[in-house]
Motif scaffolding. Structure first.
Motif, PDB file in Angstrom:
ATOM      1  N   VAL A  88     -74.077  -3.140  21.028  1.00  0.00           N
ATOM      2  CA  VAL A  88     -73.195  -1.640  21.838  1.00  0.00           C
ATOM      3  C   VAL A  88     -72.977  -2.921  23.387  1.00  0.00           C
ATOM      4  O   VAL A  88     -72.647  -2.101  24.273  1.00  0.00           O
ATOM      5  CB  VAL A  88     -73.284  -1.275  21.703  1.00  0.00           C
ATOM      6  CG1 VAL A  88     -73.484  -0.375  20.281  1.00  0.00           C
ATOM      7  CG2 VAL A  88     -74.736  -0.407  22.031  1.00  0.00           C
ATOM      8  N   GLY A  89     -73.933  -3.755  24.106  1.00  0.00           N
ATOM      9  CA  GLY A  89     -73.836  -4.062  25.053  1.00  0.00           C
ATOM     10  C   GLY A  89     -75.000  -3.732  25.789  1.00  0.00           C
ATOM     11  O   GLY A  89     -74.949  -3.552  27.326  1.00  0.00           O
ATOM     12  N   TYR A  90     -76.437  -2.896  25.253  1.00  0.00           N
ATOM     13  CA  TYR A  90     -77.472  -2.063  26.849  1.00  0.00           C
ATOM     14  C   TYR A  90     -78.094  -3.816  26.886  1.00  0.00           C
ATOM     15  O   TYR A  90     -78.197  -4.027  26.042  1.00  0.00           O
ATOM     16  CB  TYR A  90     -78.064  -1.194  25.897  1.00  0.00           C
ATOM     17  CG  TYR A  90     -79.122  -0.651  26.108  1.00  0.00           C
ATOM     18  CD1 TYR A  90     -78.177   0.327  27.311  1.00  0.00           C
ATOM     19  CD2 TYR A  90     -80.414  -0.912  26.195  1.00  0.00           C
ATOM     20  CE1 TYR A  90     -79.479   1.126  27.714  1.00  0.00           C
ATOM     21  CE2 TYR A  90     -81.417  -0.381  26.668  1.00  0.00           C
ATOM     22  CZ  TYR A  90     -81.496   0.906  27.359  1.00  0.00           C
ATOM     23  OH  TYR A  90     -82.130   1.846  28.667  1.00  0.00           O
ATOM     24  N   THR A  91     -77.717  -3.359  28.013  1.00  0.00           N
ATOM     25  CA  THR A  91     -78.654  -4.137  28.744  1.00  0.00           C
ATOM     26  C   THR A  91     -80.014  -4.071  29.408  1.00  0.00           C
ATOM     27  O   THR A  91     -80.613  -5.025  29.557  1.00  0.00           O
ATOM     28  CB  THR A  91     -77.725  -4.590  30.251  1.00  0.00           C
ATOM     29  OG1 THR A  91     -77.927  -2.938  30.760  1.00  0.00           O
ATOM     30  CG2 THR A  91     -76.631  -4.564  30.330  1.00  0.00           C
ATOM     31  N   GLY A  92     -80.204  -2.538  28.678  1.00  0.00           N
ATOM     32  CA  GLY A  92     -82.264  -2.118  29.510  1.00  0.00           C
ATOM     33  C   GLY A  92     -83.010  -2.564  28.308  1.00  0.00           C
ATOM     34  O   GLY A  92     -82.777  -3.379  27.440  1.00  0.00           O
ATOM     35  N   LYS A  93     -84.189  -2.216  27.880  1.00  0.00           N
ATOM     36  CA  LYS A  93     -85.019  -2.809  26.790  1.00  0.00           C
ATOM     37  C   LYS A  93     -85.062  -1.615  26.123  1.00  0.00           C
ATOM     38  O   LYS A  93     -85.450  -0.355  26.219  1.00  0.00           O
ATOM     39  CB  LYS A  93     -86.261  -2.464  27.668  1.00  0.00           C
ATOM     40  CG  LYS A  93     -87.144  -3.420  26.415  1.00  0.00           C
ATOM     41  CD  LYS A  93     -88.713  -3.375  27.528  1.00  0.00           C
ATOM     42  CE  LYS A  93     -89.771  -3.844  26.169  1.00  0.00           C
ATOM     43  NZ  LYS A  93     -91.211  -4.093  26.668  1.00  0.00           N
ATOM     44  N   LEU A  94     -84.537  -2.015  24.807  1.00  0.00           N
ATOM     45  CA  LEU A  94     -84.758  -0.363  23.538  1.00  0.00           C
ATOM     46  C   LEU A  94     -86.952  -0.291  23.544  1.00  0.00           C
ATOM     47  O   LEU A  94     -86.966  -1.195  23.266  1.00  0.00           O
ATOM     48  CB  LEU A  94     -84.593  -1.540  21.976  1.00  0.00           C
ATOM     49  CG  LEU A  94     -85.158  -0.480  21.366  1.00  0.00           C
ATOM     50  CD1 LEU A  94     -84.586   0.355  21.185  1.00  0.00           C
ATOM     51  CD2 LEU A  94     -85.089  -1.061  19.882  1.00  0.00           C
ATOM     52  N   MET A  95     -86.843   0.875  23.709  1.00  0.00           N
ATOM     53  CA  MET A  95     -88.151   1.033  24.168  1.00  0.00           C
ATOM     54  C   MET A  95     -88.414   2.132  22.440  1.00  0.00           C
ATOM     55  O   MET A  95     -89.777   1.791  21.199  1.00  0.00           O
ATOM     56  CB  MET A  95     -88.094   2.482  24.667  1.00  0.00           C
ATOM     57  CG  MET A  95     -87.916   2.310  26.657  1.00  0.00           C
ATOM     58  SD  MET A  95     -88.563   0.988  27.222  1.00  0.00           S
ATOM     59  CE  MET A  95     -89.927   1.275  27.489  1.00  0.00           C
ATOM     60  N   GLY A  96     -87.290   2.632  22.081  1.00  0.00           N
ATOM     61  CA  GLY A  96     -87.748   3.438  20.545  1.00  0.00           C
ATOM     62  C   GLY A  96     -86.085   3.855  19.372  1.00  0.00           C
ATOM     63  O   GLY A  96     -85.420   4.067  20.659  1.00  0.00           O
ATOM     64  N   GLU A  97     -86.832   4.226  18.331  1.00  0.00           N
ATOM     65  CA  GLU A  97     -85.273   4.590  17.822  1.00  0.00           C
ATOM     66  C   GLU A  97     -86.295   5.693  16.814  1.00  0.00           C
ATOM     67  O   GLU A  97     -87.290   5.637  16.501  1.00  0.00           O
ATOM     68  CB  GLU A  97     -85.084   3.430  17.110  1.00  0.00           C
ATOM     69  CG  GLU A  97     -83.528   4.936  15.990  1.00  0.00           C
ATOM     70  CD  GLU A  97     -83.165   3.592  14.852  1.00  0.00           C
ATOM     71  OE1 GLU A  97     -81.934   2.815  15.641  1.00  0.00           O
ATOM     72  OE2 GLU A  97     -83.872   3.162  14.181  1.00  0.00           O
ATOM     73  N   LEU A  98     -85.958   7.178  16.626  1.00  0.00           N
ATOM     74  CA  LEU A  98     -86.093   8.383  15.957  1.00  0.00           C
ATOM     75  C   LEU A  98     -84.847   9.085  14.688  1.00  0.00           C
ATOM     76  O   LEU A  98     -83.898   8.360  15.423  1.00  0.00           O
ATOM     77  CB  LEU A  98     -86.653   9.573  16.915  1.00  0.00           C
ATOM     78  CG  LEU A  98     -87.888   8.916  17.267  1.00  0.00           C
ATOM     79  CD1 LEU A  98     -87.841  10.884  18.436  1.00  0.00           C
ATOM     80  CD2 LEU A  98     -89.062   8.642  16.490  1.00  0.00           C
ATOM     81  N   ILE A  99     -85.228   8.775  13.445  1.00  0.00           N
ATOM     82  CA  ILE A  99     -84.096   8.837  12.866  1.00  0.00           C
ATOM     83  C   ILE A  99     -85.186  10.226  11.685  1.00  0.00           C
ATOM     84  O   ILE A  99     -86.251  10.929  11.428  1.00  0.00           O
ATOM     85  CB  ILE A  99     -84.016   7.524  11.546  1.00  0.00           C
ATOM     86  CG1 ILE A  99     -84.736   7.545  11.001  1.00  0.00           C
ATOM     87  CG2 ILE A  99     -83.224   6.875  12.745  1.00  0.00           C
ATOM     88  CD1 ILE A  99     -85.234   5.694   9.793  1.00  0.00           C
ATOM     89  N   SER A 100     -83.597  10.723  11.274  1.00  0.00           N
ATOM     90  CA  SER A 100     -84.098  11.306  10.084  1.00  0.00           C
ATOM     91  C   SER A 100     -82.582  12.424   9.676  1.00  0.00           C
ATOM     92  O   SER A 100     -81.781  11.924  10.061  1.00  0.00           O
ATOM     93  CB  SER A 100     -84.476  13.204  11.205  1.00  0.00           C
ATOM     94  OG  SER A 100     -84.634  14.181  10.383  1.00  0.00           O
ATOM     95  N   GLU A 101     -83.462  12.439   7.991  1.00  0.00           N
ATOM     96  CA  GLU A 101     -81.714  12.877   7.485  1.00  0.00           C
ATOM     97  C   GLU A 101     -82.203  14.343   6.608  1.00  0.00           C
ATOM     98  O   GLU A 101     -83.650  14.871   6.109  1.00  0.00           O
ATOM     99  CB  GLU A 101     -82.171  12.446   5.704  1.00  0.00           C
ATOM    100  CG  GLU A 101     -82.362  13.227   4.642  1.00  0.00           C
ATOM    101  CD  GLU A 101     -82.523  12.055   3.625  1.00  0.00           C
ATOM    102  OE1 GLU A 101     -81.641  12.854   2.316  1.00  0.00           O
ATOM    103  OE2 GLU A 101     -83.828  11.397   3.788  1.00  0.00           O
TER     104      GLU A 101
END
Length: 175
Positions: free
Chosen positions: A108-121
């Protein structure tokens, strides 16, 4: 009106109020209440997103951390993953094409650094989901990472009411 009439009327009114109990929740076979459908889309996209962001930023502020701000690219990555988890019918961090969170934020073109991802169902609201994330130390660490500055948040709700939540955090490169 005599005293007996007043007493009987008062007792009748009191007893009628005692019987006015709200609807009882339906219970599952385990004895626990069945989930109720949370009409997330009727809340309004901005309302839900900013309610979550305000809650996270209040927590961060109480710990002396800077706020997170929405990033359109991270929002897009989160939205794509929420829908994809629904298609796969499982909450996990890999896309149906094998993509990782890092792959998705790069796409998606994010130029920063990925720090984390949270998910939930879940069938729960965004604030109940946030509370669950905060209850797990590793997930709380994603939300309260002092290096994080950007956030993406999205969901996908199925017709049956199940909601797939995704939150992605990022920050400046080189930290």
């Amino acid at each position: 009106m005599d005293r007996r009439t007043v007493l009987i009327s008062g007792m009748a009114l009191f007893l009628s109020a005692c019987g006015a109990v709200g609807p009882r929740p339906q219970l599952g076979t385990d004895g626990k209440p069945l989930p109720q459908v949370y009409p997330v889309n009727k809340q309004g996209e901005g309302v839900v997103a900013y309610r979550l962001l305000d809650s996270v930023n209040s927590l961060r502020s109480s710990r002396g951390m800077g706020p997170l701000t929405f990033n359109a690219s991270l929002n897009a990555a989160a939205a794509t993953h929420s829908r994809d988890m629904s298609v796969q019918n499982r909450p996990w961090h890999f896309g149906s094409d094998g993509s990782s969170p890092l792959d998705r934020v790069n796409r998606v073109g994010y130029t920063g650094k990925l720090m984390g991802e949270l998910i939930s169902e879940t069938y729960e609201t965004e604030l109940e989901t946030l509370a669950a994330w905060l209850g797990a130390p590793d997930m709380r660490g994603v939300l309260l990472d002092p290096k994080a500055t950007d956030v993406g948040f999205a969901w996908f709700q199925e017709p049956n009411g199940k909601i797939w939540w995704t939150l992605v955090t990022g920050g400046p490169r080189g930290i």
